[in-house]
Scaffold this active site. Sequence first.
Site, PDB file in Angstrom:
ATOM      1  N   LYS A  22       0.851  -1.008   0.100  1.00  0.00           N
ATOM      2  CA  LYS A  22      -0.049   0.023  -0.251  1.00  0.00           C
ATOM      3  C   LYS A  22       0.822   1.194  -0.123  1.00  0.00           C
ATOM      4  O   LYS A  22       0.637   2.129  -0.575  1.00  0.00           O
ATOM      5  CB  LYS A  22      -0.873   0.034   1.332  1.00  0.00           C
ATOM      6  CG  LYS A  22      -1.815   1.008   1.328  1.00  0.00           C
ATOM      7  CD  LYS A  22      -3.132   0.841   2.060  1.00  0.00           C
ATOM      8  CE  LYS A  22      -2.767   0.110   3.231  1.00  0.00           C
ATOM      9  NZ  LYS A  22      -2.564   1.068   4.545  1.00  0.00           N
ATOM     10  N   ASP A  76       7.232   3.945   5.476  1.00  0.00           N
ATOM     11  CA  ASP A  76       6.518   4.394   4.454  1.00  0.00           C
ATOM     12  C   ASP A  76       6.879   5.743   3.986  1.00  0.00           C
ATOM     13  O   ASP A  76       6.913   6.356   2.801  1.00  0.00           O
ATOM     14  CB  ASP A  76       4.931   4.366   4.350  1.00  0.00           C
ATOM     15  CG  ASP A  76       4.398   2.883   4.118  1.00  0.00           C
ATOM     16  OD1 ASP A  76       5.335   2.078   3.363  1.00  0.00           O
ATOM     17  OD2 ASP A  76       3.720   2.594   4.974  1.00  0.00           O
ATOM     18  N   PRO A 195     -12.829 -11.915  -1.675  1.00  0.00           N
ATOM     19  CA  PRO A 195     -12.331 -11.017  -0.551  1.00  0.00           C
ATOM     20  C   PRO A 195     -12.510  -9.560  -1.156  1.00  0.00           C
ATOM     21  O   PRO A 195     -12.716  -8.841  -0.211  1.00  0.00           O
ATOM     22  CB  PRO A 195     -10.913 -11.594  -0.592  1.00  0.00           C
ATOM     23  CG  PRO A 195     -10.740 -12.959  -1.003  1.00  0.00           C
ATOM     24  CD  PRO A 195     -11.904 -12.906  -2.054  1.00  0.00           C
ATOM     25  N   CYS A 391      26.474   5.450  12.042  1.00  0.00           N
ATOM     26  CA  CYS A 391      25.990   5.691  13.383  1.00  0.00           C
ATOM     27  C   CYS A 391      26.740   4.775  14.271  1.00  0.00           C
ATOM     28  O   CYS A 391      27.855   4.913  14.644  1.00  0.00           O
ATOM     29  CB  CYS A 391      24.439   5.688  13.446  1.00  0.00           C
ATOM     30  SG  CYS A 391      23.817   6.609  15.024  1.00  0.00           S
ATOM     31  N   HIS A 522      22.653   9.209   9.805  1.00  0.00           N
ATOM     32  CA  HIS A 522      22.136   8.150   8.928  1.00  0.00           C
ATOM     33  C   HIS A 522      22.248   8.643   7.386  1.00  0.00           C
ATOM     34  O   HIS A 522      20.900   9.450   7.238  1.00  0.00           O
ATOM     35  CB  HIS A 522      20.700   7.788   9.438  1.00  0.00           C
ATOM     36  CG  HIS A 522      20.941   7.044  10.661  1.00  0.00           C
ATOM     37  ND1 HIS A 522      21.111   5.806  10.790  1.00  0.00           N
ATOM     38  CD2 HIS A 522      20.911   7.375  12.045  1.00  0.00           C
ATOM     39  CE1 HIS A 522      21.198   5.084  11.720  1.00  0.00           C
ATOM     40  NE2 HIS A 522      20.781   6.203  12.911  1.00  0.00           N
ATOM     41  N   GLU A 524      21.496   7.268   4.965  1.00  0.00           N
ATOM     42  CA  GLU A 524      20.608   6.683   4.122  1.00  0.00           C
ATOM     43  C   GLU A 524      19.258   7.255   3.991  1.00  0.00           C
ATOM     44  O   GLU A 524      18.370   7.014   2.929  1.00  0.00           O
ATOM     45  CB  GLU A 524      20.483   5.057   4.627  1.00  0.00           C
ATOM     46  CG  GLU A 524      20.014   4.814   6.112  1.00  0.00           C
ATOM     47  CD  GLU A 524      20.854   5.020   7.095  1.00  0.00           C
ATOM     48  OE1 GLU A 524      22.002   5.694   6.997  1.00  0.00           O
ATOM     49  OE2 GLU A 524      20.555   4.418   8.284  1.00  0.00           O
TER      50      GLU A 524
HETATM   51  N1  GLN Z   1      23.219   3.114  19.838  1.00  0.00           N
HETATM   52  C1  GLN Z   1      23.886   4.437  19.427  1.00  0.00           C
HETATM   53  C2  GLN Z   1      23.353   5.408  20.082  1.00  0.00           C
HETATM   54  O1  GLN Z   1      22.614   5.566  20.606  1.00  0.00           O
HETATM   55  C3  GLN Z   1      23.748   4.328  17.855  1.00  0.00           C
HETATM   56  C4  GLN Z   1      22.417   4.606  17.358  1.00  0.00           C
HETATM   57  C5  GLN Z   1      22.255   4.359  16.039  1.00  0.00           C
HETATM   58  O2  GLN Z   1      23.094   3.555  15.448  1.00  0.00           O
HETATM   59  N2  GLN Z   1      21.207   4.802  15.345  1.00  0.00           N
HETATM   60  O3  GLN Z   1      24.370   6.539  20.022  1.00  0.00           O
END
Ligand code: GLN
Length: 552
Positions: A22, A76, A195, A391, A522, A524
Site C-alpha cells: 500500500k 513508508d 475477498p 551511526c 544516517h 541512508e
Molecule cells: N546506539 C547508538 C546511540 O544511541 C547508535 C544509534 C544508532 O546507530 N542509530 O548513540
Amino acid sequence: MANKKSTKYIFVVGGVMSGVGKGVTTASIAKILQSKGFKVSVLKADPYLNVDAGTMNPTEHGEVFVLDSGLECDQDMGNYERFLDVSLPEDNYMTNGMIFKHVIDKERALGYKGKCVEPIYHITEEILRRIKTSAQKTNAEITLIEIGGTIGEYQNAIFIEAARVLRIKNIKDVMTVMVSYLPVPQTIGEMKTKPTQNAVRQLNSYGVTPDLIIARSSYPLDAKRKDKIADSTGIEAKDVISAPDIESIYDVPINFENDALSTRILSHFGLRPRQKDLKEWRAMVAKMKKADKPVKIAIVGKYFDTGDFILSDAYISVIEAIKFSSYGIGVKPDIHWLSSKDFESDDKKLSNLKDYDGIIVPGGFGETGIEGKINVIQYARENKIPYFGLCYGMQLMVIEYARHVLGIETAHTVEIDPDTPNPVIDIMPDQKKKLAEKDYGGSMRLGGYQALLKKGTIAYKAYGKGEIRERHRHRYEVNPEYIEKLSSRDLIFSGVSPDGTLMEIAELPTKIHPFFLGVQFHPEFLARPLSPHPLFSAFIKASLGRSTKNKS
Ligand code: GLN
C-alpha cells in the site's frame, strides 16, 4: 502557488490484508501525479497508540524513519520521500496516539471550554486539521493520505470516518483508492475476487465507496475478473487497476502510467496534465535493469534473527541507498546479510570476509553481537576492505581504532559498559538527563543538523562542498575528552558540528586505506533514486575498485 480552495485529496485504504504494498502504491500514485506537473504531498495516518515510531522495535515494525524535523515515523515516509525526491514536514505523519494525546492534552487545558469531548467529532476534527495544515504548508495541489492497516480494523475506522466527512463536504475534491489483494489459491489455480468484493462492502458500510481499486495480485487481472468486481461493487471495470507482482518497486509508477492511471485521477478532479513525462524515472529504471557487473557488499548487524522478511524491512533505507548508488554508477549490488554474533569467536568466518568488496555496519542499539562487529571492523581495516560505518557503525569503528591502533585496550561505549575506564563513546549530556528521567520517547538527538567538512578528505570530495545537513538518531557520541588522543595518528574527524564539539564523520586517509569511514548520522535517509547519496556512491566506487582488483 496552489490555491487553497482547489486542494485535492486522495485517501488510500487497504482492503483484504496488509503487506501488499500500500505504501509503494501510494508513493507511486503520488509520483505519477508529480510527473504531470502537480505539487504533490503525501501523509501517513498510522493506527498505533504509540505517539511516534521511535519506541517501536524494528524487528517487529520495520525501520524507524527519521524526518528532517526529527520526528521518528513509519518506513513508508521513506518511500514517499524517495519516490517524490522531497523532504516532508512532520505534519505529514500522524498516529492515533499523537491525535488522542493532542486532544486529551487540549481537554485537560480546558481547550474545549467545557464541551463534551468525543472521538467523533473532536478526533476526526483534529485529523482533518492536520491534513489541511499539511496541504497548506507543503503548498500541495494534490495531497495523498495513506491510512495504515486494513478495512475492518476498529483502530483505523476513525481515519476512514475523517475521510468520509471530508468527502461529503468536498465531493469533487476527494477521492478514495482501495488497495486490494486477489489471491490465487494453489489448489484452485484461479484468481478469486470474493475477498475484494467483501472489502468494498465493508468500506461501503462506513459510508465510503472507492473511486478506484488497485488490484494487487501475483498475476495481472483479466477482463473477466474486472467485470466481476465491477458487477458486484458498482465500480466501473476501467477503474479496477491491475497491479501484478513485479521485480522492482520502482517499476510501479511506470506500470500505472502504462494503464493511464494519472489521466483517470486527473479527470476525476477536472484537472489537465501540465506535462507528460516520467522520463528521468524511466531512464533510471532502465539503468537499474541493465546493470549486471556485481559489487558484493556485506551488511553486518544484529536484527537478523527473525527471517529475511523482517531483516530487509529493518534496514530498508540502507538497502535502497546501496542500490541507488550502485545503479547510479552502473553496477549491480549483491547484498549479503551477516550476523555479527558469528564473528565473535570464529576466526575462519572472519577470513571469509575477504570475499566481499565492501562491508557496512549499520545503525543499532545494545550489546548483542557488538564484539563481533568490532572484530569485523578490525578485519576490514587491516585487510583494506572498504568499510562504511553508519551511526553505531561509526562509534564501533572509533572504539576499534582506539583499542587496536592506539592501544587503549579498555576503550568502549558507555551504552554497553557504563563503568568503562575509557569511555571513548560517551552519553551526550542532554541525553543523560532524559535517560535518568526514563524519558525514552523522542529523546535522542534527532533529525537534521549541519556539519562542516575538512578540505582534502574523502567526505569533502564526495559531497563536493564544505557544509552539509544530515539526519541523526543517537544518544551517544565521540567523547570530546578523547578527540586529541584519537586524532594523534591517522584518524581524521573530517566532519564536525559547526561549533566544533560533535564529531560527525571519522575516516582514514586514502593513502592508508581505500575507504574506512564512519558517520554519526544516517545518510541512508537522504538517499534518493534520482539523487544517490554521495557517501554511499564513494563507498560503492571504492568497493568496485577492490572488486576489479580481485578479478585481475
Ligand atoms: N546506539 C547508538 C546511540 O544511541 C547508535 C544509534 C544508532 O546507530 N542509530 O548513540
